[in-house]
Design a protein around this motif. Structure first.
Motif, PDB file in Angstrom:
ATOM      1  N   GLY A 109       0.703  -1.256  -0.160  1.00 20.54           N
ATOM      2  CA  GLY A 109      -0.044  -0.169  -0.137  1.00 20.54           C
ATOM      3  C   GLY A 109       0.663   1.234   0.129  1.00 20.54           C
ATOM      4  N   ASN A 110       0.186   2.199  -0.118  1.00 18.43           N
ATOM      5  CA  ASN A 110       1.046   3.704  -0.433  1.00 18.43           C
ATOM      6  C   ASN A 110       1.379   4.019   1.022  1.00 18.43           C
ATOM      7  N   LEU A 145      -5.183   8.000  20.884  1.00 17.37           N
ATOM      8  CA  LEU A 145      -5.878   7.076  20.643  1.00 17.37           C
ATOM      9  C   LEU A 145      -6.519   6.842  19.268  1.00 17.37           C
ATOM     10  N   LEU A 146      -6.958   7.922  18.706  1.00 19.51           N
ATOM     11  CA  LEU A 146      -7.621   8.070  17.422  1.00 19.51           C
ATOM     12  C   LEU A 146      -6.339   7.326  16.595  1.00 19.51           C
ATOM     13  N   ILE A 147      -5.098   7.862  16.821  1.00 19.03           N
ATOM     14  CA  ILE A 147      -3.878   7.534  15.883  1.00 19.03           C
ATOM     15  C   ILE A 147      -3.744   5.965  15.984  1.00 19.03           C
ATOM     16  N   ALA A 148      -3.717   5.442  17.197  1.00 21.73           N
ATOM     17  CA  ALA A 148      -3.571   4.255  17.293  1.00 21.73           C
ATOM     18  C   ALA A 148      -4.850   3.422  16.563  1.00 21.73           C
ATOM     19  N   LEU A 149      -5.841   3.694  16.841  1.00 20.03           N
ATOM     20  CA  LEU A 149      -7.031   3.109  16.027  1.00 20.03           C
ATOM     21  C   LEU A 149      -6.662   3.036  14.509  1.00 20.03           C
ATOM     22  N   TYR A 150      -6.321   3.995  14.053  1.00 17.94           N
ATOM     23  CA  TYR A 150      -6.048   4.294  12.618  1.00 17.94           C
ATOM     24  C   TYR A 150      -5.036   3.454  12.324  1.00 17.94           C
ATOM     25  N   HIS A 151      -3.940   3.330  13.037  1.00 14.34           N
ATOM     26  CA  HIS A 151      -2.630   2.440  12.493  1.00 14.34           C
ATOM     27  C   HIS A 151      -3.002   1.052  12.567  1.00 14.34           C
ATOM     28  N   LEU A 152      -4.107   0.691  13.426  1.00 16.61           N
ATOM     29  CA  LEU A 152      -4.276  -0.872  13.499  1.00 16.61           C
ATOM     30  C   LEU A 152      -4.905  -1.253  12.132  1.00 16.61           C
ATOM     31  N   ALA A 153      -5.489  -0.117  11.495  1.00 18.39           N
ATOM     32  CA  ALA A 153      -6.128  -0.643  10.106  1.00 18.39           C
ATOM     33  C   ALA A 153      -5.050  -0.302   9.024  1.00 18.39           C
ATOM     34  N   VAL A 154      -4.157   0.520   8.950  1.00 16.79           N
ATOM     35  CA  VAL A 154      -3.416   1.040   7.824  1.00 16.79           C
ATOM     36  C   VAL A 154      -1.848   0.404   7.907  1.00 16.79           C
TER      37      VAL A 154
END
Length: 431
Positions: free
Chosen positions: A14-15, A192-201
């Motif tokens: 992925g990019n 917390l939002l960054i952690a959740l985002y990183h779980l996906a990307v």
């Protein structure tokens, strides 16, 4: 004939633009919150300058222990796991700080929680740099290097600029304590939002092919350390690194306190809103601009030819704080002009010490490890002077203290004119 268009290189998974900016933003936010924003928070909550400078300087220590942390990280887990877990830990600790601030022992409790954030943040930095180098090709690393610096500094502008400004605005309606509780809560929510985002990307790493034993890890680290301290000119270079940032180490913690202290006791009397706009935002933008221009300057002339000028750019502008202490100008324009000039010069000169470590200390078999080691030792050169800066400024007063800061810049200026180079630029690039 169709016109060719540029397409950023793609990672096989992925990019990288999906995660590189957010990883480096998440590196910057905890460090800036602990090293700079906490200084202002404690000042507003009535903690003494001596305690603020000593303890918030000590919080930098985990960033100097990266080589030891990296040894443990090589034995267990993946970089992706470390990134997400440390972001969640930092989010939780920021949240707990909110609840600690109203308590009688808020200073000790919040410092302990910040200590956990410091260890977590240092671990996060190692994992972030590691996944960047692991997942990106050399060409991709060059393409996305600008995104690294941009988003790390964006975190600085948000935290030391925007959030400090917001704290000032909120304090008028709900008091300082509640305002800072909200600011710490915002930091926690962002992490917390960054952690959740990183779980996906974040890219998923392959399983380790070979597990390294603790004994082997210690042996490897010992070899890295021994080879580091036997490099040519290494002790002279370490002295140079320490002296390069000595004046900064003294001034860095005291300058924000000086800018916020009232005119009656020798300060400038800036409000949080004024500080956030001038020092946190405009100053940070000037730092970025200075860093970019310095890169072109060094590239054109070569590091060896311009090193002395970079040392001067880095250290001499600290005279701005001496002049502000002497004249205590009423005009915000004079204050802003001085701070922006100092930050621009700071950014311009900071590139010099970074490239010096890359080109003169790092080259060799363990280039990456030796650069990380030198960077960790450099952090100590800021931490130790910072720990004593509060007591020194209280004992001497701001005018005399900033005079001492200028005297502390003289040894490195003199040394820079005679410093030998172990590697020429071509050798450094080839290593």
């Amino acid at each position: 004939m169709e016109q060719a268009t540029y397409t950023p290189p793609q990672s096989p998974k992925g990019n990288p633009i999906r995660w590189v900016p957010s990883v480096y933003f998440a590196m910057g936010l905890p460090f800036i919150a602990l090293s700079q924003v906490a200084t202002l928070m404690y000042k507003d909550l009535g903690v003494s300058n001596e305690d603020i400078t000593y303890w918030t300087s000590l919080l930098i220590l985990p960033w100097s222990l990266k080589p030891i942390f990296s040894l443990v990280m090589e034995l267990f887990g993946t970089k992706r796991q470390y990134l997400v877990i440390t972001e969640m830990i930092s989010a939780l600790m920021f949240g707990l700080i909110c609840f600690a601030l109203p308590l009688p022992d808020f200073f000790a409790l919040s410092l302990a929680l910040m200590g956990v954030i410091a260890i977590s943040g240092s671990t996060h930095d190692i994992a972030g740099d590691g996944i960047y180098m692991q997942e990106l090709t050399a060409k991709q690393q060059s393409v996305y290097a600008g995104w690294q610096g941009a988003f790390y500094n964006l975190a600085k502008i948000l935290a030391n600029g925007g959030l400090v400004y917001l704290a000032g605005m909120l304090s008028k309606a709900m008091g300082l304590q509640t305002a800072w509780m909200i600011i710490m809560g915002i930091c926690g929510v962002i992490m917390l939002l960054i952690a959740l985002y990183h779980l996906a990307v974040l890219p998923r790493e392959p399983k380790r092919q070979e597990e390294k034993s603790l004994r082997q890890g210690i042996k490897d680290l010992s070899e890295v350390v021994v080879s580091f301290f036997t490099k040519r000119y290494i002790w002279l270079y370490l002295l140079f690194i320490f002296l390069y940032r000595l004046a900064e180490g003294l001034a860095m913690k005291v300058a924000p306190l000086f800018l916020k202290d009232s005119v009656e006791i020798g300060g400038i009397g800036l409000s949080n809103e004024q500080y956030g706009l001038i020092y946190g935002s405009a100053g940070s933008v000037a730092f970025i601009l200075g860093s970019i221009l310095s890169g072109y300057y060094i590239s054109h002339f070569g590091l060896k030819r311009v090193l002395s000028s970079l040392v001067l750019f880095f250290n001499v502008p600290f005279v701005v704080y001496l002049l502000l202490a002497l004249y205590q100008p009423d005009s915000l324009w004079w204050v802003a002009t001085g701070i922006i000039f100092e930050y621009f010069s700071y950014g311009f000169g900071f590139v010099g010490i970074t490239l010096f470590m890359m080109q003169q200390i790092a080259p060799g078999k363990y280039q990456m490890a030796h650069y990380a080691f030198a960077n960790s030792l450099m952090n100590l050169s800021v931490m130790v002077p910072g720990m004593i800066s509060g007591k020194l400024s209280t004992a001497l007063g701001y005018e005399t203290f900033f005079g001492v800061v200028m005297l502390a810049s003289i040894p490195v200026i003199l040394l820079s004119f005679f410093l030998p180079f172990a590697h020429n630029q071509q050798e450094a690039k080839a290593s």
